[in-house]
Design a protein around this motif. Sequence first.
Motif, PDB file in Angstrom:
ATOM      1  N   ASP A 143       0.692  -1.377  -0.072  1.00 36.83           N
ATOM      2  CA  ASP A 143      -0.014   0.107   0.148  1.00 36.83           C
ATOM      3  C   ASP A 143       0.978   1.160  -0.045  1.00 36.83           C
ATOM      4  OD1 ASP A 143      -2.084  -1.570   0.163  1.00 36.83           O
ATOM      5  OD2 ASP A 143      -2.328  -1.558   2.343  1.00 36.83           O
ATOM      6  N   ASN A 144       2.142   1.152   0.643  1.00 37.41           N
ATOM      7  CA  ASN A 144       2.684   2.547   0.502  1.00 37.41           C
ATOM      8  C   ASN A 144       4.362   2.028   0.706  1.00 37.41           C
ATOM      9  OD1 ASN A 144       4.037   4.952   1.352  1.00 37.41           O
ATOM     10  ND2 ASN A 144       2.660   5.551   2.815  1.00 37.41           N
ATOM     11  N   TYR A 148       7.467   1.441   3.617  1.00 37.99           N
ATOM     12  CA  TYR A 148       7.627   0.150   3.953  1.00 37.99           C
ATOM     13  C   TYR A 148       9.120   0.293   3.891  1.00 37.99           C
ATOM     14  CZ  TYR A 148       9.194  -4.678   3.487  1.00 37.99           C
ATOM     15  OH  TYR A 148       9.902  -5.968   3.530  1.00 37.99           O
ATOM     16  N   LEU A 149       9.977   0.577   2.965  1.00 35.23           N
ATOM     17  CA  LEU A 149      11.374   0.619   2.800  1.00 35.23           C
ATOM     18  C   LEU A 149      12.039   1.321   4.120  1.00 35.23           C
ATOM     19  CD1 LEU A 149      11.998   1.478  -0.988  1.00 35.23           C
ATOM     20  CD2 LEU A 149      12.105  -0.744   0.033  1.00 35.23           C
ATOM     21  N   GLY A 173      14.001 -11.209  -1.755  1.00 36.00           N
ATOM     22  CA  GLY A 173      12.691 -10.840  -2.026  1.00 36.00           C
ATOM     23  C   GLY A 173      12.499  -9.355  -3.170  1.00 36.00           C
ATOM     24  N   ASN A 174      13.695  -9.303  -3.587  1.00 36.80           N
ATOM     25  CA  ASN A 174      13.644  -8.011  -4.604  1.00 36.80           C
ATOM     26  C   ASN A 174      12.917  -8.337  -5.671  1.00 36.80           C
ATOM     27  OD1 ASN A 174      15.079  -6.792  -2.477  1.00 36.80           O
ATOM     28  ND2 ASN A 174      16.497  -5.685  -3.879  1.00 36.80           N
ATOM     29  N   TRP A 175      13.092  -9.696  -6.113  1.00 34.35           N
ATOM     30  CA  TRP A 175      12.611 -10.383  -7.384  1.00 34.35           C
ATOM     31  C   TRP A 175      10.931  -9.985  -7.251  1.00 34.35           C
ATOM     32  CZ3 TRP A 175       9.785 -13.750  -4.893  1.00 34.35           C
ATOM     33  CH2 TRP A 175      10.262 -14.513  -3.726  1.00 34.35           C
ATOM     34  N   ASP A 180      10.007  -1.972  -9.324  1.00 33.17           N
ATOM     35  CA  ASP A 180      10.041  -0.892  -8.352  1.00 33.17           C
ATOM     36  C   ASP A 180      11.510  -0.601  -7.861  1.00 33.17           C
ATOM     37  OD1 ASP A 180       7.349  -2.194  -7.823  1.00 33.17           O
ATOM     38  OD2 ASP A 180       7.300  -0.713  -6.454  1.00 33.17           O
ATOM     39  N   ASP A 181      11.677   0.671  -7.420  1.00 36.25           N
ATOM     40  CA  ASP A 181      12.887   1.224  -6.900  1.00 36.25           C
ATOM     41  C   ASP A 181      13.333   0.742  -5.428  1.00 36.25           C
ATOM     42  OD1 ASP A 181      15.510   2.375  -6.322  1.00 36.25           O
ATOM     43  OD2 ASP A 181      14.763   4.392  -7.274  1.00 36.25           O
TER      44      ASP A 181
END
Length: 419
Positions: A143-144, A148-149, A173-175, A180-181
Motif C-alpha cells: 500500500d505504501n 515500507y522501505l 525478495g527484491n525479485w 520498483d526502485d
Amino acid sequence: MNNNTPIPKDYIKRFEQLGFGMFVHFGLYSQLNAGEWRYSFLKEENGTPISEYAKLRDTFRVDSMADIVSVAKAAGCKYICLTTRHHEGFSLYDTKGLNDFDVMHSPTGRDLVREFVEECRANDIVPFFYHTTLDWYHPDFNDNFPSYLDYLNKSVEILCTEYGKIGGLWFDGNWSKPSDDWHEDVLYGIIRKNQPEAMIINNTGLSKRGELGAAIEIDAVTYERGMPSAVDQTGRAKYVAGEMCETLTDHWGAADDINFKSVKTLIEELCECRKVGANFLLNIGPNADGTVPAMQRGTMECIGRWMQAYGKAIYNGRPFLTYENTRDFWLRDAEDEKTAYLFHFNPGRASGNANVSLSFHDESAIAFDKIPSEILSAKWMDSDEDLPFEQTGDTTKFNFIGYRYGQSLCLRVAEIKFK
C-alpha cells in the motif's frame, strides 16, 4: 590475476575461506511442517488472511538455539545464516517497537537472534543474518512502498547495531517487485556505516542464478539450487565472491518431506562449489521448538565425518587445475603455494573378498598434465598413506588405489607437496 581483474577485499577473502556454511530456515511456519511458503499457498487456495496466519505467533515456543548451532559445528560449517525474518514478516529478534509481530510478543519472549549469535561465538562459528525484503504481513509493502522501505531499513539497522560484529547480511525478495526502485543504496549504506566488513548478499532467485544486479555494494552472487560457475571478475569494479545455497530435501523450512539428497551427492556438490571458488551453504529446517530432526542431524553429521578428514582442503583450497575428461580436479592452498589438494571422485575399494564387496576399484593409473612444478610427495589426507605417482615433465600419473575394506568416505582427497 591480470590487470583487468580486481583484487578481493580482505573481508571477501575471509568469506571465501569459510567455504562451507549452514542455512537455517526457521520461523512461525515451522509449526505447520508444510514449508516456509505455507501462508502463500493458504492465501491462494482458501483466501486465508494474514491476520489469521499471524495467530501462529501465540503458539511459538522455542527452548534454545543451541541445537541448531551444534549441528553446524558437527558438520564442519564455519558460518550459519539464520532467517531473522522470512517472507511471513515475523521477526526472531526484538524489533524495538517497530511492530509487535516479533519473538518478544510470542510465548518464547526472548531475542532468539541474540541467543543464536552467542551460541555461534561460543563455537567459533561466524553468524550471518538472512532478512527478507518481501513481506506478506506489513501492509505498507503493497500500500505504501516508500514507507515500507523505511521500516525495512530500520529493521536492518537493528541487526547491524545490536549484536556486535556479524559475517554478513543475506537478502531475499527484491525479485517480487522487479519494476520498483528498492533504493538499495540506502539499505547498503546502513550496513556499511555500522558493519563495514559484513558481506552483502542479495539473492537474485532461481531464474537468475549467478546474476549480480546493479548495486555496487554486493559482495557475492548466489546460485540457488544450481551448480555455480566461476565468477568472471574481468572488468568488474570490485571482486565478487560466489555462493551456492542448497536444501537437504525439496523444502527450506520444516515440511513433511523425506526426499533427502544422499550424503555422497551433497559432498560432491560441496566439492564442485570449491572447484570454482564458490562457498556451499547447505540448509536445514528445524522443528517448531528449535530442535533439529534426526535425519537432518544425521546427514549433517555424516558430512562432518568427511570434513574431519578433508576439511583443510575445503577451507584453504582455491581453484587450480581442472580437466575436461574427468571430474577430478586440484585446488591450491591459499596460504601455501607449495601445497595443493587433488580431489578424486571415484576411489572405490582397494581390496575385498568377492563375496562381500560389490565392486572393486580399477587400479589403472590416471595421468594429469599442466602440473606446474616437481612434486615432492602425495599423501591421502584421511590416512597419511602415500599415493604412488610417476612424474614426467608437466604430466603426472597417479595410481588411485581406493579405500581399504571397512571404510568408504565417498570422495577422496590427497595432499600434494611441490618442490
